[in-house]
Scaffold this active site. Structure first.
Site, PDB file in Angstrom:
ATOM      1  N   ALA A 111       0.738  -1.071  -0.039  1.00  0.00           N
ATOM      2  CA  ALA A 111      -0.003  -0.189   0.126  1.00  0.00           C
ATOM      3  C   ALA A 111       0.955   1.265   0.230  1.00  0.00           C
ATOM      4  CB  ALA A 111      -0.841   0.156   1.280  1.00  0.00           C
ATOM      5  N   PHE A 112       0.222   2.463  -0.386  1.00  0.00           N
ATOM      6  CA  PHE A 112       1.037   3.516  -0.484  1.00  0.00           C
ATOM      7  C   PHE A 112       1.807   4.112   0.766  1.00  0.00           C
ATOM      8  CE2 PHE A 112       0.116   7.978   0.384  1.00  0.00           C
ATOM      9  CZ  PHE A 112      -1.200   7.878   1.107  1.00  0.00           C
ATOM     10  N   LYS A 113       1.291   3.610   1.938  1.00  0.00           N
ATOM     11  CA  LYS A 113       1.918   4.098   3.138  1.00  0.00           C
ATOM     12  C   LYS A 113       3.510   4.004   3.255  1.00  0.00           C
ATOM     13  CE  LYS A 113      -2.192   5.239   5.119  1.00  0.00           C
ATOM     14  NZ  LYS A 113      -2.904   5.097   4.000  1.00  0.00           N
ATOM     15  N   ASP A 114       3.807   2.676   2.553  1.00  0.00           N
ATOM     16  CA  ASP A 114       5.178   2.300   2.419  1.00  0.00           C
ATOM     17  C   ASP A 114       6.192   3.556   1.968  1.00  0.00           C
ATOM     18  OD1 ASP A 114       4.982  -0.136   3.501  1.00  0.00           O
ATOM     19  OD2 ASP A 114       4.637  -0.758   1.343  1.00  0.00           O
ATOM     20  N   LEU A 117       6.444   5.736   5.119  1.00  0.00           N
ATOM     21  CA  LEU A 117       6.814   4.875   6.422  1.00  0.00           C
ATOM     22  C   LEU A 117       8.030   4.069   6.225  1.00  0.00           C
ATOM     23  CD1 LEU A 117       3.241   3.815   7.863  1.00  0.00           C
ATOM     24  CD2 LEU A 117       5.075   5.230   8.710  1.00  0.00           C
TER      25      LEU A 117
END
Ligand SMILES: *Cc1c(COP(=O)(O)O)cnc(C)c1O
Length: 494
Positions: A111-114, A117
């Site tokens: 997911a784009f949170k990577d 994060l």
């Protein structure tokens, strides 16, 4: 560069303090005092660089206290081949002339949170050193799915950090739960909370304001911090992929240098689309920013009418990472309109007192010049997944489908045919059930067999981090009552 609070311009700090602190003490969000403009010919120069080099170049403009060498070390660790399954890191996939998809889900949690994060732990630990903080930081996270796993992977085995994630026992998807409970690393902890996401979130907020806990942890050499999207260290790495996408499109002959592109972003907390706005302010030729929401359409209403009203029904949708009624990062946009801290303070006060505020006529005009907003319900989300697959042989997840639908609305209403970049925020394999349903499957396999079913139906292979879950041992299976979360923290940090 100075960072200032959106609620009080007098409250300034360095970049490292802003990142170490997370939130300003007055409750505002720490924001750069100005947005640096790309030097002349910078875009041309960036076209010839790797994603990691672009990240160093962009972040350096905002972080003078960090050396280029330091940032290069972070970028190599955050975006290396052991983390991302393509050397492009954030590739642009072209569907047809003028329609492009920016894929932000090639990282370790799909997911784009990577994108942010993976970088934040490096920025945070370096910021703590620069601010001479000697204690070990303990990150507490309440998650409804993607953020928890993203933060665990990012902070896994990062020196001087511990991370503890709380998720609602009955509130996350099966794959998301498995992703968290099989998490590796010596400094991580995961625990479910009896109840829903609100219970977990309220519980974590209580831990943050528990002075007795803070004192006890300080004695043991720890202090608490958060990895949530209001931290500048999460917004900054997201600006990079917008600049990078523009450069890729120029390099590959999809657009001419200087030609404006429209960008459509599936939006929840407003962090991702805010980064696109900042990229435009830096000098990337951005036309309209298109904000796509699901049935929780508080932003659709706000960006079209100037009225923000959270007093409405909350819907659980098939794009759960956008199920949100208070979009925290909108505060940074409100500040950008007039750079008027007093005005922002007033809006935020009204929001906390009555759940509603209305911006000035001038602000409305400013917003509608730059933004278009639309929303899409679950039935249309599934229809769009099926249509896009049929038309382009391209599989998208429910969040991305919301954006595709709103692009259709935008084009139909305005006739604007400028090149469109749609931001794709998650791998469809994270949401197999709803994607299979959209493809006409009526019987859905149980557990992780849904991954194989989606492969059978589409011929696509599941991303390795999801396929690999089958061979991972469960490491965490504890649940707590929300009133006992403090015991988990003290138990982990003994
Ligand atoms: C977090 C998330 C979003 C929303 O992004 P914001 O920055 O909160 O607006 C959209 N899609 C997916 C898959 C997400 O995980």
């Amino acid at each position: 560069m100075q960072y200032i609070s959106t609620r009080n311009k007098e409250n300034t700090s360095s970049a490292s303090c802003a990142i170490a602190q997370g939130l300003a003490r007055d409750g505002g969000l720490m924001t750069p005092a100005y947005i640096p403009h790309l030097p002349k010919n910078a875009l041309e120069e960036l076209c010839g660089m790797s994603y990691q080099q672009r990240a160093v170049y962009i972040m350096n403009l905002f972080l003078e206290e960090f050396s280029v060498n330091e940032l290069a070390g972070f970028a190599a660790k955050a975006y290396g081949p052991d983390k991302f399954d393509t050397p492009a890191v954030a590739p642009v996939h072209t569907l047809e002339n003028g329609l492009h998809c920016l894929e932000l889900w090639h990282g370790p949690t799909c997911a784009f949170k990577d994108m942010a994060l993976q970088m934040l732990p490096h920025l945070l630990t370096a910021s703590l050193k620069k601010t001479e903080e000697e204690k070990t930081v303990c990150i507490l996270v309440a998650t409804s799915g993607d953020t928890g796993k993203g933060a665990l992977e990012g902070f896994k085995d990062v020196e001087n950090t511990r991370i503890l994630v709380f998720y609602p026992k009955d509130g996350v998807a099966a794959i998301q739960e498995l992703q968290m409970n099989t998490q590796e690393g010596g400094n991580v902890g995961v625990c479910s909370v009896y109840g829903n996401f609100d219970d977990a979130q309220t519980g974590v907020k209580k831990l943050f304001s528990d002075e007795q806990l803070r004192a006890e942890l300080a004695q043991r050499g720890y202090f608490l911090s958060s990895a949530n999207s209001i931290n500048w260290g999460r917004v900054l790495p997201q600006i990079v992929y917008y600049v990078s996408a523009y450069c890729d499109m120029v390099r590959d002959g999809k657009i001419a240098m200087g030609a404006p592109i429209n960008i459509c972003v599936p939006t929840g907390n407003f962090g991702n689309i805010l980064s696109a706005y900042y990229a435009g302010e830096m000098g990337v030729p951005v036309g309209k920013l298109i904000c796509a929401s699901n049935s929780n359409n508080v932003l659709t209403e706000f960006l079209s009418s100037g009225v923000y009203d959270r007093n409405r029904t909350f819907y659980n949708t098939m794009s759960p990472s956008m199920d949100i009624l208070i979009s925290s990062n909108l505060e940074r946009l409100l500040y950008a309109i007039n750079e008027d801290d007093e005005e922002v303070r007033g809006y935020m006060q009204q929001l906390s007192e009555s759940g509603r505020y209305e911006v000035t006529e001038k602000a409305k005009n400013w917003i509608t010049k730059r933004f278009f907003a639309g929303c899409c319900d679950d039935a249309n989300t599934q229809r769009v997944i099926g249509q896009v697959y049929k038309k382009y042989n391209y599989l998208i997840d429910p969040h991305t489908a919301v954006a595709f639908d709103v692009v259709d609305q935008y084009r139909a209403q305005t006739g604007d045919a400028a090149p469109m970049l749609i931001v794709s925020t998650a791998s469809p394999f994270k949401f197999c059930d709803n994607v299979l349903g959209a493809l006409g499957q009526t019987e859905i396999a149980g557990g992780l067999d849904v991954l194989d079913q989606l492969t059978e139906v589409t011929g696509l292979t599941a991303p390795a981090p999801l396929a690999g879950l089958k061979n991972k041992a469960i490491r965490f299976d504890q649940s707590v009552e929300k009133d006992h979360m403090v015991d988990m923290v003290l138990g982990m940090l003994d």
